[in-house]
Design a protein around this motif. Structure first.
Motif, PDB file in Angstrom:
ATOM      1  N   GLY A   1      -5.064   0.807  -1.804  1.00 23.96           N
ATOM      2  CA  GLY A   1      -6.271   0.058  -2.165  1.00 23.96           C
ATOM      3  C   GLY A   1      -6.224  -0.348  -3.634  1.00 23.96           C
ATOM      4  N   ALA A   2      -7.188  -1.187  -4.004  1.00 25.35           N
ATOM      5  CA  ALA A   2      -7.321  -1.532  -5.425  1.00 25.35           C
ATOM      6  C   ALA A   2      -7.660  -0.277  -6.220  1.00 25.35           C
ATOM      7  CB  ALA A   2      -8.391  -2.603  -5.600  1.00 25.35           C
ATOM      8  N   CYS A   3      -8.361   0.675  -5.573  1.00 28.87           N
ATOM      9  CA  CYS A   3      -8.687   1.949  -6.242  1.00 28.87           C
ATOM     10  C   CYS A   3      -7.430   2.624  -6.755  1.00 28.87           C
ATOM     11  CB  CYS A   3      -9.337   2.915  -5.257  1.00 28.87           C
ATOM     12  SG  CYS A   3     -11.068   2.647  -5.041  1.00 28.87           S
TER      13      CYS A   3
ATOM     14  N   LEU B   1      -5.906   0.726  -9.659  1.00 25.97           N
ATOM     15  CA  LEU B   1      -6.676   0.909 -10.901  1.00 25.97           C
ATOM     16  C   LEU B   1      -6.371   2.266 -11.528  1.00 25.97           C
ATOM     17  CD1 LEU B   1     -10.110  -0.483  -9.711  1.00 25.97           C
ATOM     18  CD2 LEU B   1      -8.983  -1.165 -11.842  1.00 25.97           C
TER      19      LEU B   1
ATOM     20  N   ARG C   1      -6.882   1.008   3.384  1.00 25.34           N
ATOM     21  CA  ARG C   1      -6.575   1.460   2.018  1.00 25.34           C
ATOM     22  C   ARG C   1      -5.319   0.792   1.482  1.00 25.34           C
ATOM     23  NH1 ARG C   1      -9.716   1.198   0.450  1.00 25.34           N
ATOM     24  NH2 ARG C   1      -9.486   2.465  -1.408  1.00 25.34           N
ATOM     25  N   ILE C   2      -5.434  -0.506   1.289  1.00 27.84           N
ATOM     26  CA  ILE C   2      -4.240  -1.224   0.860  1.00 27.84           C
ATOM     27  C   ILE C   2      -4.587  -2.315  -0.169  1.00 27.84           C
ATOM     28  CG2 ILE C   2      -4.271  -2.704   2.954  1.00 27.84           C
ATOM     29  CD1 ILE C   2      -1.027  -1.389   2.030  1.00 27.84           C
TER      30      ILE C   2
ATOM     31  N   ALA D   1     -10.310  -7.845  -6.968  1.00 30.50           N
ATOM     32  CA  ALA D   1     -10.372  -7.388  -5.574  1.00 30.50           C
ATOM     33  C   ALA D   1     -11.087  -8.391  -4.664  1.00 30.50           C
ATOM     34  CB  ALA D   1     -11.066  -6.030  -5.510  1.00 30.50           C
ATOM     35  N   TYR D   2     -12.001  -9.173  -5.240  1.00 25.21           N
ATOM     36  CA  TYR D   2     -12.757 -10.153  -4.434  1.00 25.21           C
ATOM     37  C   TYR D   2     -12.233 -11.570  -4.658  1.00 25.21           C
ATOM     38  CZ  TYR D   2     -16.158  -6.378  -3.839  1.00 25.21           C
ATOM     39  OH  TYR D   2     -16.775  -5.192  -3.521  1.00 25.21           O
TER      40      TYR D   2
ATOM     41  N   TRP E   1     -18.705  -1.927 -11.963  1.00 26.25           N
ATOM     42  CA  TRP E   1     -18.478  -1.038 -10.817  1.00 26.25           C
ATOM     43  C   TRP E   1     -18.313   0.395 -11.319  1.00 26.25           C
ATOM     44  CZ3 TRP E   1     -13.463   0.180  -7.920  1.00 26.25           C
ATOM     45  CH2 TRP E   1     -13.749   0.750  -6.676  1.00 26.25           C
TER      46      TRP E   1
ATOM     47  N   ASN F   1     -13.520  -7.913 -14.467  1.00 31.95           N
ATOM     48  CA  ASN F   1     -13.777  -7.935 -13.017  1.00 31.95           C
ATOM     49  C   ASN F   1     -14.511  -9.214 -12.642  1.00 31.95           C
ATOM     50  OD1 ASN F   1     -16.150  -6.323 -10.831  1.00 31.95           O
ATOM     51  ND2 ASN F   1     -14.158  -7.113 -10.293  1.00 31.95           N
TER      52      ASN F   1
ATOM     53  N   ASN G   1     -18.534  -7.042  -9.182  1.00 30.73           N
ATOM     54  CA  ASN G   1     -19.379  -6.048  -8.523  1.00 30.73           C
ATOM     55  C   ASN G   1     -20.005  -5.244  -9.652  1.00 30.73           C
ATOM     56  OD1 ASN G   1     -20.524  -3.981  -7.094  1.00 30.73           O
ATOM     57  ND2 ASN G   1     -18.577  -3.095  -6.388  1.00 30.73           N
TER      58      ASN G   1
ATOM     59  N   ASP H   1      -9.413  -6.741 -12.540  1.00 29.95           N
ATOM     60  CA  ASP H   1      -9.683  -6.353 -11.149  1.00 29.95           C
ATOM     61  C   ASP H   1     -10.186  -7.589 -10.398  1.00 29.95           C
ATOM     62  OD1 ASP H   1     -10.632  -5.409  -8.759  1.00 29.95           O
ATOM     63  OD2 ASP H   1     -11.990  -3.918  -9.623  1.00 29.95           O
TER      64      ASP H   1
ATOM     65  N   SER I   1      -8.886  -5.216   1.206  1.00 27.41           N
ATOM     66  CA  SER I   1     -10.122  -4.675   1.775  1.00 27.41           C
ATOM     67  C   SER I   1     -11.164  -5.741   2.069  1.00 27.41           C
ATOM     68  CB  SER I   1     -10.751  -3.675   0.797  1.00 27.41           C
ATOM     69  OG  SER I   1      -9.998  -2.499   0.734  1.00 27.41           O
ATOM     70  N   LYS I   2     -11.401  -6.594   1.098  1.00 25.35           N
ATOM     71  CA  LYS I   2     -12.532  -7.516   1.201  1.00 25.35           C
ATOM     72  C   LYS I   2     -12.115  -8.807   1.893  1.00 25.35           C
ATOM     73  CE  LYS I   2     -14.341  -4.331  -1.430  1.00 25.35           C
ATOM     74  NZ  LYS I   2     -15.393  -3.409  -1.074  1.00 25.35           N
TER      75      LYS I   2
ATOM     76  N   SER J   1      -6.794  -6.727  -3.557  1.00 24.74           N
ATOM     77  CA  SER J   1      -7.048  -5.836  -2.433  1.00 24.74           C
ATOM     78  C   SER J   1      -7.047  -6.619  -1.126  1.00 24.74           C
ATOM     79  CB  SER J   1      -8.428  -5.205  -2.622  1.00 24.74           C
ATOM     80  OG  SER J   1      -8.759  -4.433  -1.499  1.00 24.74           O
TER      81      SER J   1
ATOM     82  N   TYR K   1     -15.012   2.599 -12.268  1.00 26.56           N
ATOM     83  CA  TYR K   1     -14.216   2.466 -13.505  1.00 26.56           C
ATOM     84  C   TYR K   1     -14.528   3.631 -14.451  1.00 26.56           C
ATOM     85  CZ  TYR K   1     -13.955  -2.526 -12.125  1.00 26.56           C
ATOM     86  OH  TYR K   1     -13.776  -3.694 -11.456  1.00 26.56           O
TER      87      TYR K   1
HETATM   88  C1  PLP Z   1     -14.829  -4.399  -7.973  1.00 25.02           C
HETATM   89  C2  PLP Z   1     -14.067  -3.559  -7.003  1.00 25.02           C
HETATM   90  N1  PLP Z   1     -12.802  -3.254  -7.304  1.00 25.02           N
HETATM   91  C3  PLP Z   1     -12.065  -2.494  -6.478  1.00 25.02           C
HETATM   92  C4  PLP Z   1     -12.593  -2.011  -5.307  1.00 25.02           C
HETATM   93  C5  PLP Z   1     -11.750  -1.103  -4.457  1.00 25.02           C
HETATM   94  O1  PLP Z   1     -11.192  -1.765  -3.391  1.00 25.02           O
HETATM   95  P1  PLP Z   1     -10.189  -1.028  -2.409  1.00 25.02           P
HETATM   96  O2  PLP Z   1     -10.895  -0.855  -1.117  1.00 25.02           O
HETATM   97  O3  PLP Z   1      -9.030  -1.974  -2.294  1.00 25.02           O
HETATM   98  O4  PLP Z   1      -9.770   0.251  -3.024  1.00 25.02           O
HETATM   99  C6  PLP Z   1     -13.916  -2.287  -4.957  1.00 25.02           C
HETATM  100  C7  PLP Z   1     -14.498  -1.745  -3.727  1.00 25.02           C
HETATM  101  O5  PLP Z   1     -15.667  -1.797  -3.462  1.00 25.02           O
HETATM  102  C8  PLP Z   1     -14.672  -3.095  -5.837  1.00 25.02           C
HETATM  103  O6  PLP Z   1     -15.935  -3.407  -5.563  1.00 25.02           O
END
Ligand code: PLP
Length: 389
Positions: free
Chosen positions: A94-96, A99, A238-239, A200-201, A120, A166, A170, A198, A229-230, A227, A123
């Motif tokens: 994931g992006a998590c 990061l 989780r990628i 991710a979106y 977010w 970001n 978010n 970041d 994810s979104k 990411s 961080y």
């Molecule tokens: C701004 C931001 N960055 C990263 C993530 C993490 O994404 P991932 O599911 O790829 O770990 C999120 C998840 O909500 C997010 O809102």
């Protein structure tokens, strides 16, 4: 077992706190989360299953499967206007994961990391775990949450080791102006600060094209994070991935080794299928989020409630200052009295106070019902306040 004392003070997510509260209610209206109500498109699930059935279930290289890194390099060129070779890509949990690993590499304990405020909450938690200091830089609601290069410049000191950007944002839903993003990344990188963007979106934008700061700024101080994810409704897989200078990316993959070894092989197959397959699903989901946003803001307009118009991501920040309550008190009242779960703006930093965050990840009828109850609550609190003089 004893836990290292400083980890006991890790700031935990207000989103999680609201979700825990929701779990105690019958039939809550849940607008607190960033987990899409879509399931992963079927061809991605089928493709990952087929590759696993064919026997690909073992460990993968720390930096990710070669064909996925290749596909990501293609996606970066196609969607983000970024030229990167596969050896500049590390696939992560994931992006998590991207990061945390990149902050671990770039941030000295005791140094300062500049974070958007509101921003977010993860961080600040990650920075705390690493023994560094989270230093907020303000993005202000009155400017539409604009990124202000002068404010960031003023916040950089010799103690600053990294800056997190970001966009789409978010919790704000803001899409930063490309010129502002470029200016901030250049000035921070020029001062030797690691810039972690970041994105991710990246593809969840309404009426504009995705913009990556890496399409304009060439610097060995810049790392961008993405990411699946979104974009593909793949939160549970989780990628994600990090993109940057090949030597930094190689360190990043080495650091994954003792922690997770690599991202999950089955998820990497799903991600490869996602990038190689048809992209209509992305357009359809993004259009759905845009439509939810449009319906939500129309309702708020009709009710005379202020908000900052989002340009992307899943989120809308609603101004609740007329209630006379702070954002935690308002969100708690809304959940306890009306079973609507939103996130207090303060959960994202001081700059979020006076707002609550609502997510478009829920079904449209849920969003509209939740907002109708929120509007009624806000009007009610406002008139009680007036009556009290
Ligand atoms: C701004 C931001 N960055 C990263 C993530 C993490 O994404 P991932 O599911 O790829 O770990 C999120 C998840 O909500 C997010 O809102």
């Amino acid at each position: 077992m004893r836990v290292r004392p400083h980890l006991l003070d890790t700031p935990h997510s207000g989103i999680r706190r609201m979700a825990d509260l929701a779990a105690t209610l019958d039939d809550p209206i849940r607008l607190e989360g960033g987990d899409p109500n879509f399931t992963t498109p079927q061809h991605i699930i089928d493709g990952a299953a087929a590759r696993s059935t064919a026997g690909s279930t073992g460990y993968a290289p720390g930096e990710g499967l070669p064909e996925l890194r290749e596909a990501i390099a293609g996606k970066l060129a196609r969607v983000n206007g970024v030229t990167a070779s596969p050896d500049q890509v590390c696939v992560t949990t994931g992006a998590c994961g991207a990061l945390f690993t990149s902050l671990t590499l770039a941030v000295e304990p005791g140094s300062d990391v500049l974070l958007p405020d509101p921003g977010w909450s993860n961080y600040a938690a990650q920075v705390h775990v690493l023994g560094a200091r989270a230093v907020p830089y303000a993005v202000d609601a009155s400017t539409g949450w604009r990124l202000d290069p002068a404010a960031v410049e003023a916040a950089i000191t010799p103690a600053t080791s990294a800056l997190v950007l970001n966009s789409p944002g978010n919790p704000t839903g803001v899409v930063f102006d490309p010129d502002d993003l470029t200016a901030v990344a250049e000035l921070a990188a020029g001062r030797g600060v690691a810039v972690i963007s970041d994105e991710a979106y990246d593809e969840v934008v309404f009426g504009t094209e995705p913009f990556s700061v890496a399409s304009r700024v060439q610097s060995d101080q810049l790392l961008t994070i993405y990411s699946f994810s979104k974009t593909y409704a793949m939160t549970g897989w989780r990628i994600g991935y990090a993109v940057g200078p090949a030597d930094f990316v190689s360190e990043l993959s080495l650091l994954q080794e003792p922690v997770v070894s690599s991202a999950a092989t089955i998820s990497m197959h799903g991600a490869t299928v996602a990038l190689q397959g048809p992209q209509d699903c992305v357009g359809e989901m993004v259009s759905a989020y845009a439509e939810r946003c449009q319906k939500a803001t129309a309702l708020l307009d009709a009710e005379g409630i202020r908000y900052v118009e989002p340009g992307g991501s899943f989120f809308l920040m609603i101004d609740i200052r007329d209630s006379g309550l702070d954002s935690w008190a308002f969100a708690t009242h809304l959940v306890e009295q009306h079973r609507v779960v939103v996130v207090p703006g303060l959960a994202f930093g001081q700059g979020g106070e006076g707002f609550v965050r609502v997510s478009f990840a829920a079904a449209p009828e849920t969003i509209l019902e939740g907002l109708a109850r929120l509007a009624e609550t806000l009007h009610d609190l406002k008139s009680r306040r007036r009556a009290a003089g």
